[in-house]
Design a protein around this motif. Structure first.
Motif, mmCIF file in Angstrom:
data_model
loop_
_atom_site.group_PDB
_atom_site.id
_atom_site.type_symbol
_atom_site.label_atom_id
_atom_site.label_comp_id
_atom_site.label_asym_id
_atom_site.label_seq_id
_atom_site.Cartn_x
_atom_site.Cartn_y
_atom_site.Cartn_z
ATOM 1 N N TYR A 145 3.150 -0.236 4.169
ATOM 2 C CA TYR A 145 3.256 -1.731 4.408
ATOM 3 C C TYR A 145 2.019 -2.424 3.855
ATOM 4 O O TYR A 145 0.996 -2.060 3.405
ATOM 5 C CB TYR A 145 3.008 -1.490 6.000
ATOM 6 C CG TYR A 145 1.801 -1.412 6.499
ATOM 7 C CD1 TYR A 145 0.843 -2.117 6.870
ATOM 8 C CD2 TYR A 145 1.379 0.199 6.638
ATOM 9 C CE1 TYR A 145 -0.468 -1.760 7.472
ATOM 10 C CE2 TYR A 145 0.111 0.469 6.957
ATOM 11 C CZ TYR A 145 -0.655 -0.219 7.544
ATOM 12 O OH TYR A 145 -1.915 0.183 7.975
ATOM 13 N N GLU A 146 2.482 -3.938 4.057
ATOM 14 C CA GLU A 146 1.317 -5.018 3.583
ATOM 15 C C GLU A 146 0.607 -5.139 4.649
ATOM 16 O O GLU A 146 1.375 -5.643 5.444
ATOM 17 C CB GLU A 146 2.290 -5.892 2.674
ATOM 18 C CG GLU A 146 1.349 -6.971 1.875
ATOM 19 C CD GLU A 146 2.112 -7.869 1.082
ATOM 20 O OE1 GLU A 146 1.532 -8.841 0.672
ATOM 21 O OE2 GLU A 146 3.486 -7.658 1.060
ATOM 22 N N ASP A 147 -0.803 -5.355 4.531
ATOM 23 C CA ASP A 147 -1.530 -6.038 5.597
ATOM 24 C C ASP A 147 -1.679 -7.273 5.759
ATOM 25 O O ASP A 147 -1.059 -8.026 4.856
ATOM 26 C CB ASP A 147 -2.893 -5.283 5.719
ATOM 27 C CG ASP A 147 -3.643 -5.576 4.458
ATOM 28 O OD1 ASP A 147 -3.535 -6.409 3.963
ATOM 29 O OD2 ASP A 147 -4.613 -4.780 4.209
ATOM 30 N N LYS A 148 -2.311 -8.053 6.691
ATOM 31 C CA LYS A 148 -2.439 -9.476 6.676
ATOM 32 C C LYS A 148 -3.252 -9.984 5.403
ATOM 33 O O LYS A 148 -3.036 -11.129 4.969
ATOM 34 C CB LYS A 148 -3.216 -9.710 7.940
ATOM 35 C CG LYS A 148 -2.385 -9.394 9.127
ATOM 36 C CD LYS A 148 -3.226 -9.842 10.788
ATOM 37 C CE LYS A 148 -2.305 -9.436 11.716
ATOM 38 N NZ LYS A 148 -3.213 -9.840 13.021
ATOM 39 N N ALA A 149 -4.067 -9.210 4.733
ATOM 40 C CA ALA A 149 -4.843 -9.431 3.668
ATOM 41 C C ALA A 149 -4.011 -9.460 2.207
ATOM 42 O O ALA A 149 -4.591 -9.739 1.550
ATOM 43 C CB ALA A 149 -6.025 -8.618 3.561
ATOM 44 N N GLY A 150 -2.936 -8.807 2.497
ATOM 45 C CA GLY A 150 -2.109 -8.822 1.187
ATOM 46 C C GLY A 150 -2.139 -7.387 0.494
ATOM 47 O O GLY A 150 -1.709 -7.504 -0.749
ATOM 48 N N LYS A 151 -2.868 -6.585 0.988
ATOM 49 C CA LYS A 151 -3.172 -5.503 0.554
ATOM 50 C C LYS A 151 -2.118 -4.364 0.769
ATOM 51 O O LYS A 151 -1.608 -4.666 2.003
ATOM 52 C CB LYS A 151 -4.625 -4.882 0.820
ATOM 53 C CG LYS A 151 -5.632 -5.864 0.473
ATOM 54 C CD LYS A 151 -5.926 -5.489 -1.041
ATOM 55 C CE LYS A 151 -7.097 -6.581 -1.551
ATOM 56 N NZ LYS A 151 -7.476 -6.558 -2.654
ATOM 57 N N ASP B 293 -6.905 0.413 1.333
ATOM 58 C CA ASP B 293 -6.085 -0.398 0.896
ATOM 59 C C ASP B 293 -6.172 -0.329 -0.698
ATOM 60 O O ASP B 293 -7.038 0.019 -1.126
ATOM 61 C CB ASP B 293 -6.666 -1.881 1.402
ATOM 62 C CG ASP B 293 -8.104 -2.136 0.630
ATOM 63 O OD1 ASP B 293 -8.894 -1.187 0.444
ATOM 64 O OD2 ASP B 293 -8.419 -3.412 0.490
#
Length: 60
Positions: free
Chosen positions: A8-14, A32
């Protein structure tokens, strides 16, 4: 049913992965990664490393 890896993609875009047990509980989380492909490779590395792994008790 076996456990599963979720990428998945986290809130920081990683990109990250988590390993979920058959009951849906998260049992491991990866670091990440800059790309989704790298996160997928991370899951593959964990699968290879875990095959036949032993438990080492460092508390003794």
């Amino acid at each position: 049913m076996a456990g599963k890896f979720e990428v998945y993609e986290d809130k920081a875009g990683k990109f990250r992965f988590r390993l979920k047990a058959a009951n849906g509980q998260v049992v491991a989380v990866g670091e990440d990664y800059e790309t989704k492909a790298a996160a997928v490779k991370g899951t593959e590395a964990v699968q290879r490393a875990a095959e036949g792994a032993t438990v080492v008790d460092l508390t003794e």
